[in-house]
Design a protein around this motif. Structure first.
Motif, mmCIF file in Angstrom:
data_model
loop_
_atom_site.group_PDB
_atom_site.id
_atom_site.type_symbol
_atom_site.label_atom_id
_atom_site.label_comp_id
_atom_site.label_asym_id
_atom_site.label_seq_id
_atom_site.Cartn_x
_atom_site.Cartn_y
_atom_site.Cartn_z
ATOM 1 N N ARG A 1 0.828 -1.207 0.000
ATOM 2 C CA ARG A 1 0.000 0.000 0.000
ATOM 3 C C ARG A 1 0.867 1.264 0.000
ATOM 4 O O ARG A 1 2.003 1.247 0.480
ATOM 5 N N THR A 2 0.315 2.355 -0.532
ATOM 6 C CA THR A 2 1.046 3.613 -0.529
ATOM 7 C C THR A 2 1.158 4.149 0.895
ATOM 8 O O THR A 2 0.400 3.738 1.791
ATOM 9 N N ASP B 1 -2.062 5.765 1.995
ATOM 10 C CA ASP B 1 -3.075 4.762 2.348
ATOM 11 C C ASP B 1 -2.808 4.195 3.741
ATOM 12 O O ASP B 1 -3.742 3.962 4.516
ATOM 13 N N TYR C 1 -3.841 6.812 6.395
ATOM 14 C CA TYR C 1 -5.293 6.844 6.604
ATOM 15 C C TYR C 1 -5.775 5.589 7.330
ATOM 16 O O TYR C 1 -6.675 5.652 8.172
ATOM 17 N N ALA C 2 -5.173 4.442 6.998
ATOM 18 C CA ALA C 2 -5.564 3.190 7.651
ATOM 19 C C ALA C 2 -5.247 3.210 9.142
ATOM 20 O O ALA C 2 -5.907 2.528 9.935
ATOM 21 N N LYS D 1 -2.873 14.469 5.200
ATOM 22 C CA LYS D 1 -1.502 14.178 4.777
ATOM 23 C C LYS D 1 -0.509 15.080 5.489
ATOM 24 O O LYS D 1 0.557 14.621 5.935
#
Length: 377
Positions: free
Chosen positions: A335-336, A339, A342-343, A349
């Protein structure tokens, strides 16, 4: 047709469009349920801007001495804009409606109204003379109040930004999603106003063809569009951050209740670990944590501040950063970085990058790259 009249015709269309936009926006804002007290003030502010633009459009279209009186009257409206901006911000962060005593903030407009009575109450012949001089390009009429206007209005903008800063500081103490609720559009609104007044000051001091009254109020029309863009997308503002002020007796109780600090700290560690740690919730507040812990909010706050270091926001973001770090060193994680942020509960950001750099001393991308290189070697 002269070049001046061509310019007037162009700006008449711009002003008319801005006035229509302002009327529609003011009606929409007045009916909007979110941030009702603040939006009522903003609706009045936008409506005044619309009247300002409409009168200027009519005068520049007709170039009639009869309209010059109205033209000079609305020229005083900017003395309301700075104070209305302050009252709007105050209503946002305190959910405070306009009160009769707030009329004191309109004193600047009242004073300038008195000083300009010689124009507003002038005879038809005098208005005709002033209008002719104005059309001919003489800007000395009323130019003397541009300096006082800038200083008066700027003081209100600064006062509003001070209130926003205080609000943000309190919000960060009690909400982990403070960045999402921190009224960033207020900075844009303030900056736009300062830009408009700066143009007004420059054009009153030195003649520059590009910095004329047409451009100045063209910026006002653009400002109306900007206000519409930001204001109609506002989330409901947390007007009073949770537990922003705690009763003195509870502070005293927390100071003498150190015997319970260890058990509260243990309970927090339990809530922030396991398969579904509490910090993963993006809009987490200290009130929610206290409720889940079973301890009073003042006690949870005291433990976080005195035993775990920093504010509630700092505490939660530290846990989130550690969770992101664990993912970044995992070679199988595809995942980036955003991402992953946020997870792990971050909602912004910029907030994530600042928290990561402050805690780790490196950027997330560089941190991941270094660990990936170490795994290969």
């Amino acid at each position: 047709m002269t070049r001046a009249l061509v310019d007037y015709t162009f700006w008449t269309f711009v002003y008319t469009a801005g006035a229509v936009q302002a009327a529609l926006l003011a009606m929409t804002l007045w009916r909007r349920p979110a941030n009702r007290a603040a939006n009522h003030l903003l609706a009045v502010w936008v409506a005044l801007s619309g009247v300002d633009l409409a009168v200027k459009a009519l005068y520049w279209h007709l170039l009639s001495p009869e309209w010059f009186r109205a033209y000079r009257f609305v020229a005083l409206f900017p003395f309301l804009y700075g104070s209305l901006f302050y009252l709007y911000v105050r209503a946002l962060v305190e959910e405070r409606k306009f009160q009769p005593r707030d009329l004191v903030h309109l004193a600047g407009f009242a004073v300038m109204l008195v000083f300009n009575a010689y124009v507003l109450l002038g005879s038809h012949a005098r208005l005709q003379s002033m209008s002719a001089r104005w059309i001919a390009g003489e800007r000395a009429i009323g130019a003397w109040f541009d300096g006082p206007l800038f200083l008066y209005s700027l003081s209100y903008v600064v006062a509003a930004l001070v209130r926003v800063r205080s609000y943000r500081r309190q919000l960060r103490e009690y909400r982990s999603d403070a960045d999402r609720l921190s009224l960033r559009w207020i900075d844009a609104m303030a900056g736009f106003q300062v830009a408009i007044w700066s143009v007004a000051i420059v054009q009153s001091v030195v003649y520059l063809p590009i910095l004329n009254y047409g451009l100045l109020f063209g910026l006002v029309a653009a400002w109306v569009c900007m206000v519409g863009w930001f204001s109609l997308g506002q989330p409901p503002v947390v007007s009073k951050p949770e537990a922003a002020s705690v009763p003195d007796e509870r502070d005293a109780a927390a100071a003498t209740d150190t015997a319970r600090f260890a058990e509260v700290e243990g309970r927090l560690a339990q809530l922030m670990s396991g398969e579904a740690p509490l910090y993963l919730e993006p809009a987490l507040t200290i009130g929610q944590v206290a409720k889940r812990s079973g301890y009073p909010e003042y006690l949870v706050s005291a433990v976080i501040n005195r035993r775990l270091g920093g504010s509630f926001c700092d505490y939660v973001n530290r846990l989130r950063v550690e969770a992101v770090r664990a993912y970044l060193v995992d070679a199988d994680e595809s995942r980036t970085i955003l991402d992953l942020a946020y997870a792990c509960g971050f909602t912004s950001k910029s907030t994530f990058n600042a928290a990561f750099k402050r805690q780790v001393g490196d950027t997330p991308s560089n941190y991941r790259r270094q660990h990936a290189a170490a795994a290969i070697t």
